[in-house]
Motif scaffolding. Structure first.
Motif, mmCIF file in Angstrom:
data_model
loop_
_atom_site.group_PDB
_atom_site.id
_atom_site.type_symbol
_atom_site.label_atom_id
_atom_site.label_comp_id
_atom_site.label_asym_id
_atom_site.label_seq_id
_atom_site.Cartn_x
_atom_site.Cartn_y
_atom_site.Cartn_z
ATOM 1 N N LEU A 1 4.756 4.616 7.899
ATOM 2 C CA LEU A 1 3.631 3.689 7.813
ATOM 3 C C LEU A 1 3.755 2.821 6.564
ATOM 4 O O LEU A 1 3.559 1.601 6.621
ATOM 5 N N ASN A 2 4.104 3.417 5.432
ATOM 6 C CA ASN A 2 4.312 2.644 4.207
ATOM 7 C C ASN A 2 5.382 1.574 4.406
ATOM 8 O O ASN A 2 5.210 0.430 3.995
ATOM 9 N N ASP A 3 6.496 1.950 5.028
ATOM 10 C CA ASP A 3 7.585 1.008 5.270
ATOM 11 C C ASP A 3 7.121 -0.163 6.138
ATOM 12 O O ASP A 3 7.442 -1.320 5.860
ATOM 13 N N LEU A 4 6.372 0.125 7.187
ATOM 14 C CA LEU A 4 5.870 -0.932 8.066
ATOM 15 C C LEU A 4 4.882 -1.844 7.338
ATOM 16 O O LEU A 4 4.907 -3.066 7.513
ATOM 17 N N LEU A 5 4.030 -1.270 6.525
ATOM 18 C CA LEU A 5 3.010 -2.058 5.840
ATOM 19 C C LEU A 5 3.607 -2.975 4.785
ATOM 20 O O LEU A 5 2.988 -3.963 4.397
ATOM 21 N N GLU A 6 4.805 -2.662 4.319
ATOM 22 C CA GLU A 6 5.476 -3.563 3.379
ATOM 23 C C GLU A 6 5.980 -4.820 4.081
ATOM 24 O O GLU A 6 6.237 -5.826 3.434
ATOM 25 N N ARG A 7 6.094 -4.781 5.392
ATOM 26 C CA ARG A 7 6.610 -5.922 6.162
ATOM 27 C C ARG A 7 5.522 -6.895 6.609
ATOM 28 O O ARG A 7 5.828 -8.018 6.999
ATOM 29 N N TYR A 8 4.264 -6.473 6.627
ATOM 30 C CA TYR A 8 3.205 -7.285 7.209
ATOM 31 C C TYR A 8 2.035 -7.481 6.245
ATOM 32 O O TYR A 8 1.761 -6.647 5.400
ATOM 33 N N THR A 9 1.333 -8.586 6.436
ATOM 34 C CA THR A 9 0.104 -8.851 5.709
ATOM 35 C C THR A 9 -1.051 -8.228 6.486
ATOM 36 O O THR A 9 -1.164 -8.429 7.689
ATOM 37 N N CYS A 10 -1.877 -7.473 5.802
ATOM 38 C CA CYS A 10 -3.022 -6.826 6.443
ATOM 39 C C CYS A 10 -4.318 -7.473 5.983
ATOM 40 O O CYS A 10 -4.426 -7.919 4.843
ATOM 41 N N MET B 1 0.855 -1.166 0.000
ATOM 42 C CA MET B 1 0.000 0.000 0.000
ATOM 43 C C MET B 1 0.888 1.211 0.000
ATOM 44 O O MET B 1 1.815 1.302 0.779
ATOM 45 N N TYR B 2 0.603 2.153 -0.846
ATOM 46 C CA TYR B 2 1.389 3.367 -0.902
ATOM 47 C C TYR B 2 0.499 4.566 -0.623
ATOM 48 O O TYR B 2 -0.288 4.973 -1.457
ATOM 49 N N LEU B 3 0.625 5.090 0.577
ATOM 50 C CA LEU B 3 -0.068 6.308 0.951
ATOM 51 C C LEU B 3 0.755 7.469 0.426
ATOM 52 O O LEU B 3 1.952 7.350 0.209
ATOM 53 N N SER B 4 0.149 8.602 0.218
ATOM 54 C CA SER B 4 0.918 9.750 -0.232
ATOM 55 C C SER B 4 1.956 10.114 0.821
ATOM 56 O O SER B 4 1.698 10.066 2.018
ATOM 57 N N ASN B 5 3.142 10.465 0.390
ATOM 58 C CA ASN B 5 4.226 10.775 1.319
ATOM 59 C C ASN B 5 4.200 12.245 1.699
ATOM 60 O O ASN B 5 5.145 12.986 1.467
ATOM 61 N N GLN B 6 3.118 12.688 2.326
ATOM 62 C CA GLN B 6 2.992 14.082 2.728
ATOM 63 C C GLN B 6 3.909 14.402 3.891
ATOM 64 O O GLN B 6 4.307 15.525 4.077
ATOM 65 N N ASN B 7 4.250 13.443 4.682
ATOM 66 C CA ASN B 7 5.151 13.674 5.807
ATOM 67 C C ASN B 7 5.823 12.367 6.207
ATOM 68 O O ASN B 7 5.542 11.313 5.637
ATOM 69 N N HIS B 8 6.704 12.434 7.179
ATOM 70 C CA HIS B 8 7.455 11.242 7.581
ATOM 71 C C HIS B 8 6.577 10.159 8.196
ATOM 72 O O HIS B 8 6.915 8.982 8.140
ATOM 73 N N TYR B 9 5.425 10.508 8.755
ATOM 74 C CA TYR B 9 4.529 9.489 9.306
ATOM 75 C C TYR B 9 4.018 8.562 8.200
ATOM 76 O O TYR B 9 3.966 7.349 8.361
ATOM 77 N N HIS B 10 3.619 9.145 7.088
ATOM 78 C CA HIS B 10 3.107 8.334 5.987
ATOM 79 C C HIS B 10 4.210 7.441 5.418
ATOM 80 O O HIS B 10 3.967 6.289 5.074
ATOM 81 N N LYS B 11 5.421 7.968 5.315
ATOM 82 C CA LYS B 11 6.534 7.160 4.816
ATOM 83 C C LYS B 11 6.823 6.000 5.769
ATOM 84 O O LYS B 11 7.005 4.859 5.328
#
Length: 104
Positions: A13-22, A1-11
């Motif tokens: 979160l994107n990095d964490l979501l690449e590690r886990y199945t949701c 999932m790629y959320l817009s990278n408006q700030n470091h929180y979104h980045k």
């Protein structure tokens, strides 16, 4: 999932979501963050955040989560907490990115 990278929180979160199945339900919750302002993001490899109040505990159980997000819900005009990545023994790493990209 790629959320817009408006700030470091979104980045982050994107990095964490690449590690886990949701689950589908989690993906729907995460989609809400595209229009929200993330106020705080907390992640742990050991222990978890309690379902009842979001507080950290060093115990892992089915009632704790690895990721806690505080965000501002514009529609409701208030801060909210979201808990993701439950501490369960069958939680899978290595998210299926193709599935996520096709959904969002």
């Amino acid at each position: 999932m790629y959320l817009s990278n408006q700030n470091h929180y979104h980045k982050t979160l994107n990095d964490l979501l690449e590690r886990y199945t949701c689950t589908e339900a989690e993906l729907d919750k995460i989609a809400l963050l595209n229009t929200a302002t993330i106020l705080s993001l907390s992640y742990t490899d050991n222990g978890g955040f309690k379902k009842c109040d979001g507080e950290f505990t060093d115990l892992e159980s089915s009632e704790t989560f690895k990721l806690r997000v505080y965000y501002f819900d514009v529609k409701a005009s208030k801060s909210r907490m979201m808990l993701l990545l439950p501490n369960t023994s069958n939680y899978n790493l290595n998210i299926n990115l193709a599935t996520l990209r096709s959904k969002y």
